[in-house]
Write an enzyme that holds these catalytic residues in place. Structure first.
Site, PDB file in Angstrom:
ATOM      1  N   GLY A   1       0.825  -1.211   0.000  1.00 28.36           N
ATOM      2  CA  GLY A   1       0.000   0.000   0.000  1.00 28.36           C
ATOM      3  C   GLY A   1       0.855   1.254   0.000  1.00 28.36           C
ATOM      4  O   GLY A   1       2.085   1.196  -0.128  1.00 28.36           O
ATOM      5  N   PHE A   2       0.192   2.372   0.175  1.00 23.30           N
ATOM      6  CA  PHE A   2       0.859   3.675   0.137  1.00 23.30           C
ATOM      7  C   PHE A   2       1.893   3.797   1.274  1.00 23.30           C
ATOM      8  O   PHE A   2       3.110   3.824   1.029  1.00 23.30           O
ATOM      9  CB  PHE A   2      -0.232   4.764   0.198  1.00 23.30           C
TER      10      PHE A   2
ATOM     11  N   ASN B   1      -2.954  -8.435   0.244  1.00 27.70           N
ATOM     12  CA  ASN B   1      -3.869  -9.092  -0.695  1.00 27.70           C
ATOM     13  C   ASN B   1      -4.202  -8.188  -1.876  1.00 27.70           C
ATOM     14  O   ASN B   1      -5.038  -8.542  -2.715  1.00 27.70           O
ATOM     15  CB  ASN B   1      -5.162  -9.557   0.013  1.00 27.70           C
TER      16      ASN B   1
ATOM     17  N   VAL C   1      -4.823 -11.158   5.237  1.00 26.24           N
ATOM     18  CA  VAL C   1      -4.504 -11.337   6.672  1.00 26.24           C
ATOM     19  C   VAL C   1      -5.690 -11.796   7.501  1.00 26.24           C
ATOM     20  O   VAL C   1      -5.514 -12.127   8.675  1.00 26.24           O
ATOM     21  CB  VAL C   1      -3.945 -10.060   7.351  1.00 26.24           C
TER      22      VAL C   1
ATOM     23  N   SER D   1      -5.298  -2.631   5.763  1.00 30.03           N
ATOM     24  CA  SER D   1      -6.689  -2.150   5.892  1.00 30.03           C
ATOM     25  C   SER D   1      -6.954  -1.156   4.781  1.00 30.03           C
ATOM     26  O   SER D   1      -6.097  -0.310   4.498  1.00 30.03           O
ATOM     27  CB  SER D   1      -6.911  -1.430   7.229  1.00 30.03           C
TER      28      SER D   1
ATOM     29  N   LYS E   1     -13.630  -6.838   8.702  1.00 26.48           N
ATOM     30  CA  LYS E   1     -12.931  -8.116   8.883  1.00 26.48           C
ATOM     31  C   LYS E   1     -11.428  -7.918   9.081  1.00 26.48           C
ATOM     32  O   LYS E   1     -10.826  -8.566   9.930  1.00 26.48           O
ATOM     33  CB  LYS E   1     -13.173  -9.045   7.676  1.00 26.48           C
TER      34      LYS E   1
ATOM     35  N   GLY F   1      -1.646 -12.931  16.654  1.00 26.35           N
ATOM     36  CA  GLY F   1      -1.317 -14.330  16.939  1.00 26.35           C
ATOM     37  C   GLY F   1       0.032 -14.703  16.345  1.00 26.35           C
ATOM     38  O   GLY F   1       0.829 -15.417  16.971  1.00 26.35           O
TER      39      GLY F   1
ATOM     40  N   TYR G   1     -14.979   1.555   9.425  1.00 32.00           N
ATOM     41  CA  TYR G   1     -13.530   1.786   9.577  1.00 32.00           C
ATOM     42  C   TYR G   1     -13.213   2.174  11.016  1.00 32.00           C
ATOM     43  O   TYR G   1     -12.324   1.588  11.648  1.00 32.00           O
ATOM     44  CB  TYR G   1     -13.121   2.899   8.615  1.00 32.00           C
TER      45      TYR G   1
END
Ligand code: NAD
Ligand code: UDP
Length: 311
Positions: free
Chosen positions: A10-11, A32, A57, A75, A91, A102, A145
């Site tokens: 991402g950015f 993803n 994830v 996200s 999610k 985890g 969000y």
């Protein structure tokens, strides 16, 4: 160190990967590609210090070998993106943060959550300091969000208290710079690309709402300092240089020129009216303060989009 960056294509994640590789770390980026792109990390391909894993994830994460630190940035982040992907956003904040925590626990790694100024919602105190609990509409469109990030913060602190995991929470305020998507709907790429194309600049509402814009290299530096230091946070990472959206539009129009006018469009539901970080905690606990001024940061971002749009 061997470091995992979720949302690494991402950015902000791709700039963080660059900085970590430059600092001599081995970096695994996991993404993803829902809102990111391998274009952002293509220059790292073939670097023996860098590896990319295409993975969601929210599903069980397997990374072979040791890990010393997990930066959890995965996200959707722009309002347009998280309104397009409301369920995925909830999610990734909930299930994705659980999986990433985890993994950190299993590997004995430290963990940093990229949280957001949106946890303050439409704030009733100004500027926002970390002890403000926020004013969020859970069932409004932005709630997907805001509440996902609020849950992620609670989960991260539960892992810290229950499992003794080394957790850090960064509350990132509006960050901008090269590698934002021209069409992600956020105000910085929106106005710059509209002005470069000679289109009208679309100010939502009357433009009196404020934001405080931080250049991406400063944000990345804040994340690294937070990861290295002993303060779990939450710590605000942002530039307190606040301005109205209308003034931002006028500044971009004046910097780029062109034939576009400023036009007014409806204000999105629950759009926060004001936003400015109180960064005293970042200054005292991390020795961090933003260094890139507005003119310098915006000029660099304009150059990036001029090249990207082939103008
Ligand atoms: P971005 O959309 O460019 O990057 C997010 C990355 O996460 C993308 O590459 C996307 O494909 C990936 N991703 C999303 N869901 C995923 C999933 N389920 N599995 C794997 N990868 C997934 O956004 P950004 O601006 O770089 O934001 C990065 C992080 O920083 C986000 O967590 C965001 O909430 C936070 N943040 C950003 C800002 C900002 O102003 N840019 C402000 C506050 C917080
Ligand atoms: N905005 C705007 N025109 C646009 C895009 C956004 O006036 O084309 C406004 C938006 O309503 C908000 C501010 O700019 O008040 C910042 O929006 P952005 O989506 O960048 O991020 P936010 O801070 O709202 O998450």
């Amino acid at each position: 160190m061997r470091v995992l960056v979720t949302g690494g294509a991402g950015f902000i994640g791709s700039h963080l990967c660059d900085r970590l590789v430059a600092d001599g770390h081995d970096v695994v980026a996991l993404d993803n590609l829902i809102t990111g792109s391998t274009d952002n990390i293509a220059h790292l391909a073939g670097n023996p210090r860098f590896r990319f894993i295409h993975h969601d994830v929210t599903e069980y994460i397997f990374v072979s070998g040791p890990l010393d630190f997990v930066f959890h940035l995965a996200s959707p982040a722009s309002p347009v993106d998280y309104l397009t992907y409301p369920i995925q956003t909830l999610k990734v904040g909930a299930l994705g943060t659980h999986k990433a925590l985890g993994l950190a626990l299993e590997k004995g790694a430290g963990f940093l959550l990229a949280s957001t100024s949106e946890v303050y919602g439409d704030p009733l105190v100004h500027p926002q300091s970390e002890d403000y609990w926020g004013n969020v509409n859970p069932v409004g469109p932005r709630g997907v969000y805001d509440e996902a990030k609020r849950f992620a913060e609670a989960l991260a602190f539960a892992y810290m208290r229950y499992h003794g995991l080394g957790v850090r929470i960064a509350r990132i305020f509006n960050t901008y710079g090269p590698r934002m998507r021209a069409d992600d709907g956020r105000v910085v790429p929106a106005f710059i690309c509209q002005a470069l194309r000679g289109e009208d600049l679309t100010v939502f509402g009357d433009g009196s709402q404020t934001r405080s814009f931080c250049y991406v290299s400063d944000t990345v530096d804040g994340l690294i300092r937070l990861a290295r230091g002993g303060d779990p946070g939450p710590v605000n990472i942002g530039n307190p240089d606040e301005m109205t959206v209308l003034r931002f539009a006028e500044t971009i129009r004046d910097m780029i020129g062109g034939s576009g006018r400023i036009v007014f469009k409806p204000l999105p539901v629950d759009d926060p009216r004001i936003r400015r970080p109180d960064i005293s905690r970042a200054e005292s606990s991390l020795g961090w303060t933003p260094r890139v001024g507005f003119d310098e940061g915006v000029s660099g971002t304009i150059s990036y989009f001029r090249e990207k749009l082939c103008l």
